[in-house]
Design a protein around this motif. Structure first.
Motif, short mmCIF file in Angstrom:
data_model
loop_
_atom_site.label_atom_id
_atom_site.label_comp_id
_atom_site.label_asym_id
_atom_site.label_seq_id
_atom_site.Cartn_x
_atom_site.Cartn_y
_atom_site.Cartn_z
N LYS B 72 -26.09 60.02 12.58
CA LYS B 72 -25.78 61.43 12.38
C LYS B 72 -25.41 62.11 13.70
O LYS B 72 -24.38 62.78 13.81
CB LYS B 72 -26.98 62.17 11.75
CG LYS B 72 -27.37 61.65 10.37
CD LYS B 72 -28.57 62.39 9.78
CE LYS B 72 -29.88 62.15 10.48
NZ LYS B 72 -30.36 60.76 10.48
N THR B 73 -26.26 61.94 14.72
CA THR B 73 -26.02 62.63 15.99
C THR B 73 -24.77 62.07 16.68
O THR B 73 -23.97 62.82 17.23
CB THR B 73 -27.26 62.53 16.91
OG1 THR B 73 -28.42 62.90 16.16
CG2 THR B 73 -27.14 63.46 18.10
N THR B 74 -24.60 60.75 16.61
CA THR B 74 -23.41 60.13 17.20
C THR B 74 -22.14 60.66 16.53
O THR B 74 -21.14 60.96 17.20
CB THR B 74 -23.48 58.59 17.06
OG1 THR B 74 -24.75 58.14 17.50
CG2 THR B 74 -22.39 57.92 17.87
N ARG B 104 -28.33 66.11 23.28
CA ARG B 104 -27.09 65.32 23.17
C ARG B 104 -25.93 66.21 22.73
O ARG B 104 -24.81 66.06 23.22
CB ARG B 104 -27.29 64.17 22.17
CG ARG B 104 -28.13 63.02 22.73
CD ARG B 104 -28.57 62.04 21.66
NE ARG B 104 -27.46 61.37 20.99
CZ ARG B 104 -27.60 60.54 19.94
NH1 ARG B 104 -28.82 60.28 19.46
NH2 ARG B 104 -26.56 59.98 19.38
N GLU B 146 -28.33 68.95 10.98
CA GLU B 146 -28.73 67.54 10.93
C GLU B 146 -30.16 67.48 10.43
O GLU B 146 -31.10 67.87 11.12
CB GLU B 146 -28.61 66.84 12.30
CG GLU B 146 -29.02 65.38 12.17
CD GLU B 146 -28.99 64.57 13.47
OE1 GLU B 146 -28.19 64.88 14.38
OE2 GLU B 146 -29.77 63.60 13.56
N LYS B 194 -20.79 53.13 10.94
CA LYS B 194 -20.88 51.88 11.71
C LYS B 194 -20.02 50.78 11.10
O LYS B 194 -20.43 49.62 11.01
CB LYS B 194 -22.34 51.41 11.84
CG LYS B 194 -23.30 52.52 12.33
CD LYS B 194 -24.67 51.99 12.70
CE LYS B 194 -25.63 53.14 12.99
NZ LYS B 194 -26.97 52.72 13.37
N ASP B 196 -17.64 49.34 12.32
CA ASP B 196 -17.32 48.28 13.30
C ASP B 196 -18.26 47.08 13.15
O ASP B 196 -17.94 45.97 13.57
CB ASP B 196 -17.41 48.86 14.73
CG ASP B 196 -18.76 49.49 15.04
OD1 ASP B 196 -19.47 48.98 15.91
OD2 ASP B 196 -19.11 50.51 14.40
N ALA B 227 -18.03 55.41 14.71
CA ALA B 227 -18.03 56.36 15.83
C ALA B 227 -17.83 55.61 17.14
O ALA B 227 -17.66 56.22 18.19
CB ALA B 227 -19.33 57.14 15.85
#
Ligand code: GTP
Ligand code: MG
Ligand code: ZN
Ligand code: ZN
Lengths: 114, 292
Positions: B72-74, B104, B146, B194, B196, B227
């Motif tokens: 979430k934060t990323t 962050r 968030e 994610k 990737d 991200a």
């Protein structure tokens, strides 16, 4: 563990209703809960005595009715029973359905000693 | 709250008040009051006030929910970088402990308020309201909330936000929508994050994740993204821009967006609120805070 927070909200509502009607005690609190509400009846029952301690609802009976999961199909219009993680139409298999019952979290009725 | 705006009177108990104030009696002689309110009536009431804060500043409020560590934060860090000055973001961060996530966000140049919930595993409308008073929404276009990382509790609480975005990361398993139907049913958009890592995870099938989501009768969009590599990120950014445009269009017609799934009680109450609660429009920063 959000059931305690929910119980506190219920007790706050019940206290207001009791005060409005000048009740000396709350006899019974009736709830309707659906499996898709995210509220677990056993956890609510466990949290209830903690939340109502010292309030006008201290000795109240908590009565919870669990409503069934029922969907209405947008394709064939049939209403069928469904399960929490499968809301597809049991008649034609289409997943375009609307929930008719099953996500209730309602304070239905309060019985007071006046 | 209720005594002020009269919202204790519902279609279900109106007749009891209108009649000579006498209550129906049960068989054992108790006075019975039909209530028909959401169990979270107090929370829902506060959520309506929050929605008025947002409307006043034309802010779109998006609630991000997922299990801990789904990204979430990323996602927010990357989104702020990507949008630059074109769309202004502010963030309310909910965590059990620490200011880490708010720090962050601030490092990306966006205003952030950290709410530490202590033992509460979800944000509620009162906590968000407290956060709102520490934020200047004047030039903000999108406020992200968030939520606490948790796939169960946050779904039950209306915060006054307009949309829910639920994240499912590729490391969590494609069966999560079936295991946590309440959470995924609440999603206006499901993000598979994610992506990737998908090449290393042969047991996560994005198609299966989507099928499990559809089985919850969800026709909402599903976007796969990373991200880290930017894969799919454009789709997310266009969804945000389209949604913001739709939000503005609705506002100009006097309407508000609401999360796809709202408990019955919320609608019941919203109806009452619309014609019994005009007072709230002129007391954005001075109304009484009722915390249960
Ligand atoms: N490979 C990969 N890792 C990611 C991606 N997004 C986030 N992560 C990693 O996942 C971990 C958790 O990310 P966060 O953004 O902190 O997750 P969160 O959902 O905010 O976590 P909580 O706030 O604690 O619930 C970090 O180590 C991130 O670097 C991604 O797209 N790909
Ligand atoms: Mg985070
Ligand atoms: Zn059908
Ligand atoms: Zn009010």
């Amino acid at each position: 563990m959000h059931e305690l927070a929910i119980c506190q909200d219920i007790i706050a509502q019940v206290e207001q209703i009791a005060a409005q009607h000048r009740a000396v005690a709350v006899h019974r609190i009736q709830l309707d809960i659906g499996p898709l509400s995210g509220v677990e009846a056993p956890l609510l029952e466990a949290a209830f005595p903690i939340a109502c301690a010292g309030s006008v609802a201290e000795n109240a009976e908590l009565k919870i009715e669990i409503s069934p999961i029922v969907v209405s199909c947008r394709s064939c219009n049939e209403k069928t029973a469904a399960s929490a993680n499968d809301l597809t139409c049991k008649k034609c298999g289409n997943w375009h359905t609307d929930l008719v019952s099953g996500d209730e979290m309602i304070l239905k009725r309060v019985e007071l000693d006046t | 709250m209720c005594d002020t705006c009269g919202c204790n009177i519902t279609p279900g108990n109106k007749h009891l008040v209108e009649a000579d104030g006498k209550l129906a009696k049960t068989e054992d002689g108790k006075a019975a009051v039909d209530v028909l309110h959401s169990l979270l009536h107090e929370n829902d009431h506060q959520a309506l006030h929050n929605r008025e804060h947002f409307a006043r500043h034309k802010v779109l409020a998006i609630n991000l929910m997922s299990s801990p560590g789904s990204g979430k934060t990323t996602l927010l860090e990357k989104t702020i970088q990507n949008l630059g000055d074109s769309i202004k973001i502010a963030v309310i961060e909910g965590d059990l402990e620490t200011e880490n996530d708010a720090d962050r966000i601030r490092n990306q140049g966006a205003p952030a308020v950290q709410i530490t919930t202590g033992s509460a595993c979800h944000l509620d409308a009162h906590m968000v309201h407290d956060g709102l008073h520490q934020l200047d929404l004047t030039d903000v276009d999108i406020l992200f909330i968030e939520n606490v990382g948790n796939l169960v509790c946050p779904a039950s609480f209306d915060l006054g936000h307009h949309l829910n975005v639920t994240l499912l990361s590729s490391t969590e398993g494609d069966d999560k929508p079936s295991k946590y139907p309440v959470m995924f049913r609440a999603a206006d958009l499901m993000l598979i994050t994610k992506s990737d890592l998908l090449q290393y995870l042969d047991d996560f099938d994005p198609k299966a994740a989507e099928a499990n989501f559809r089985k919850l009768a969800k026709d909402n969009p599903v976007i796969e993204l990373s991200a880290k590599t930017d894969d799919g990120f454009d789709n997310w950014i266009s969804w945000l821009k389209d949604t913001l445009a739709l939000h503005h269009e609705k506002l100009s017609n006097g309407e508000t967006m609401r999360p796809a799934i709202q408990a019955d009680g919320v609608e019941l109450h919203a109806h009452q609120h619309s014609h019994s609660h005009a007072h709230s429009h002129d007391h954005i920063h001075d109304h009484i805070h009722n915390k249960a």
